[in-house]
Design a protein around this motif. Structure first.
Motif, PDB file in Angstrom:
ATOM      1  N   PHE A   1      33.071 115.563  15.946  1.00  0.00           N
ATOM      2  CA  PHE A   1      33.832 115.784  17.206  1.00  0.00           C
ATOM      3  C   PHE A   1      33.437 114.176  17.659  1.00  0.00           C
ATOM      4  O   PHE A   1      32.883 113.436  17.874  1.00  0.00           O
ATOM      5  CB  PHE A   1      32.578 116.839  17.518  1.00  0.00           C
ATOM      6  CG  PHE A   1      33.619 117.795  17.211  1.00  0.00           C
ATOM      7  CD1 PHE A   1      34.420 118.524  17.963  1.00  0.00           C
ATOM      8  CD2 PHE A   1      32.691 118.343  16.511  1.00  0.00           C
ATOM      9  CE1 PHE A   1      34.601 119.613  17.461  1.00  0.00           C
ATOM     10  CE2 PHE A   1      32.711 119.436  15.221  1.00  0.00           C
ATOM     11  CZ  PHE A   1      33.355 120.056  16.094  1.00  0.00           C
TER      12      PHE A   1
ATOM     13  N   TYR B   1      36.139 111.493  23.713  1.00  0.00           N
ATOM     14  CA  TYR B   1      36.487 112.313  25.179  1.00  0.00           C
ATOM     15  C   TYR B   1      35.396 112.810  25.168  1.00  0.00           C
ATOM     16  O   TYR B   1      34.982 114.632  25.130  1.00  0.00           O
ATOM     17  CB  TYR B   1      37.457 113.045  24.232  1.00  0.00           C
ATOM     18  CG  TYR B   1      38.868 112.116  24.157  1.00  0.00           C
ATOM     19  CD1 TYR B   1      39.542 111.430  24.543  1.00  0.00           C
ATOM     20  CD2 TYR B   1      38.565 112.071  22.638  1.00  0.00           C
ATOM     21  CE1 TYR B   1      40.540 110.739  23.898  1.00  0.00           C
ATOM     22  CE2 TYR B   1      39.504 111.166  22.006  1.00  0.00           C
ATOM     23  CZ  TYR B   1      40.542 110.670  22.937  1.00  0.00           C
ATOM     24  OH  TYR B   1      41.061 109.235  22.840  1.00  0.00           O
ATOM     25  N   ARG B   2      34.091 113.334  25.972  1.00  0.00           N
ATOM     26  CA  ARG B   2      32.844 113.709  26.335  1.00  0.00           C
ATOM     27  C   ARG B   2      32.983 113.609  27.949  1.00  0.00           C
ATOM     28  O   ARG B   2      32.024 114.853  27.641  1.00  0.00           O
ATOM     29  CB  ARG B   2      31.824 112.718  25.473  1.00  0.00           C
ATOM     30  CG  ARG B   2      31.870 112.736  24.279  1.00  0.00           C
ATOM     31  CD  ARG B   2      31.827 114.025  23.773  1.00  0.00           C
ATOM     32  NE  ARG B   2      31.362 114.028  22.424  1.00  0.00           N
ATOM     33  CZ  ARG B   2      31.311 115.658  21.472  1.00  0.00           C
ATOM     34  NH1 ARG B   2      31.289 116.321  22.139  1.00  0.00           N
ATOM     35  NH2 ARG B   2      31.305 115.029  20.307  1.00  0.00           N
TER      36      ARG B   2
ATOM     37  N   THR C   1      36.270 120.601  22.409  1.00  0.00           N
ATOM     38  CA  THR C   1      36.511 118.926  23.005  1.00  0.00           C
ATOM     39  C   THR C   1      36.194 119.574  24.968  1.00  0.00           C
ATOM     40  O   THR C   1      35.740 118.679  25.276  1.00  0.00           O
ATOM     41  CB  THR C   1      37.603 117.821  23.035  1.00  0.00           C
ATOM     42  OG1 THR C   1      37.928 117.561  21.790  1.00  0.00           O
ATOM     43  CG2 THR C   1      37.689 117.135  23.390  1.00  0.00           C
TER      44      THR C   1
END
Length: 392
Positions: free
Chosen positions: A178, A182-183, A224
């Motif tokens: 992960f 792209y948090r 995500t």
């Protein structure tokens, strides 16, 4: 911690590769010190650097070939001793999203949604050793009585393993990473996964305490997006996440993460998602997050949403409207006394938005649409579209 003294390498060792020789000596020194490289990586790196230098000193003194690239040798030995051996380079690669092993000589990775086979061949024994090393710190196991395992690795990646005779011959291994790039919703906007208007809609829903369902197929970007939604929650909200295996890897000022547990060898000690959802409600959540709804825990989630606790969850579906229908069907698995006449209105009233994710043929992931339930019709739950992604 001072480094222990060590004797000179034995000349016979030069028959083997330098990295393998150094790795053996590093293991010996770590065992002598009682040091765990997973718990004290700095000390392990210090030992490795010292052993590589000693190896070169010994080689030069006797006219043997030294290690030309000491830094590369240090990385290789650390991967062997403290990491996951030949796989470590791919796990460290920020462009790799997932790695899987179909057979020791058939290893693949995915980059930006596109898979490729890598030029790496292991042995069955190496694959088993790597899996055992990965599971060492998780408290989970895989054996003939438990031929499947899901576990969360220390870096937040998810490990899934299936062994023979469930598989035909070889161990099947998946490591799903992960990526931290792209948090947030802003990160997804910058990546082109969602337009600013869609991000603003979702951000406002999280701010206002509305419940959001994230739908999509496998590898469409559901987890995500869910992590980005959690990042958009108000900073003073207490968030409780519930997952079968830790995947979200999110951080917030007031967050508790819970995961299920497999039964023991005696068949006891199992902790299911249903149990976790019930326990989470006793923890004063301002928002309840379920990593993935796939079974009868949907009933407990639905009951929680109807008590006024905002929620967020992912679900496998081919469209946003199909996701609503599926969420209305899953609670029926919980028992005969659950009636669709109760479930459908409850879903329509408690789920405020459904964000559907898609992955196209090029591997690009995007939020294709966002819909809002609008009531119950003859064909089931009705919804109106609030956002359509570019190209949808």
């Amino acid at each position: 911690m001072p480094l222990p003294a060590a004797s000179a390498p034995a000349p016979v060792a030069y028959v083997r590769g330098a990295a393998a020789v150094v790795a053996d000596r590093v293991r010996e020194r770590l065992r002598a010190e009682g040091a765990d490289p997973a718990r004290d990586p700095e000390f392990a790196a210090q030992v490795v650097r010292a052993e590589v230098r000693r190896h070169n000193d010994f080689a030069l003194a006797r006219g043997l070939a030294p290690v030309d690239d000491e830094a590369a040798c240090v990385r290789e030995v650390l991967a062997t001793v403290a990491g996951y051996g030949p796989l470590q380079a791919y796990l460290d690669d920020p462009t790799v999203e997932e790695l899987w092993i179909n057979a020791p000589d058939r290893i693949h990775v995915a980059r930006q949604g596109v898979s490729e086979r890598v030029p790496l061949a292991l042995t069955d024994a190496q694959v088993r050793d790597l899996v055992e090393r990965m599971l060492q710190a998780t408290g989970r196991r895989v054996d003939l009585s438990q031929p499947f395992v899901d576990a969360s690795l220390p870096d937040g990646s998810r490990l899934h393993v299936v062994i023979p005779d469930i598989t035909r011959r070889h161990w099947a291994v998946n490591v799903r990473k992960f990526l931290p790039a792209y948090r947030s919703l802003d990160d997804l906007v910058a990546a082109g996964s969602i337009e600013p208007s869609g991000a603003a809609l979702l951000r406002g829903a999280m701010r206002d305490g509305r419940s959001i369902l994230v739908s999509g197929a496998t590898h469409a970007g559901k987890t995500t997006l869910l992590a980005a939604l959690i990042a958009a929650a108000p900073r003073d909200h207490r968030i409780v996440t519930v997952e079968e295996t830790f995947e979200l890897g999110v951080d917030a000022p007031d967050l508790v993460a819970l995961q299920g547990r497999q039964p023991s060898l005696e068949g006891t000690g199992e902790v299911t998602l249903r149990r976790l959802v019930k326990e989470a409600l006793r923890m004063r959540p301002d928002r309840l997050v379920v990593g993935e709804v796939r079974g009868e825990e949907a009933l407990d989630l639905l009951l929680a949403l109807n008590t006024g606790v905002p929620g967020a969850a992912t679900i496998h579906a081919n469209s946003a409207r199909e996701a609503l229908a599926k969420l209305a069907a899953l609670p029926l698995l919980a028992g005969r006394n659950i009636d669709a006449g109760f479930v459908r209105p409850a879903v329509a009233a408690s789920v405020h938005l459904v964000a559907h994710c898609e992955r196209d043929a090029t591997g690009r992931r995007r939020v294709a649409e966002i819909v809002e339930p609008s009531g119950i019709g003859e064909s089931g739950i009705q919804a109106r579209t609030l956002y359509t992604g570019a190209g949808a």
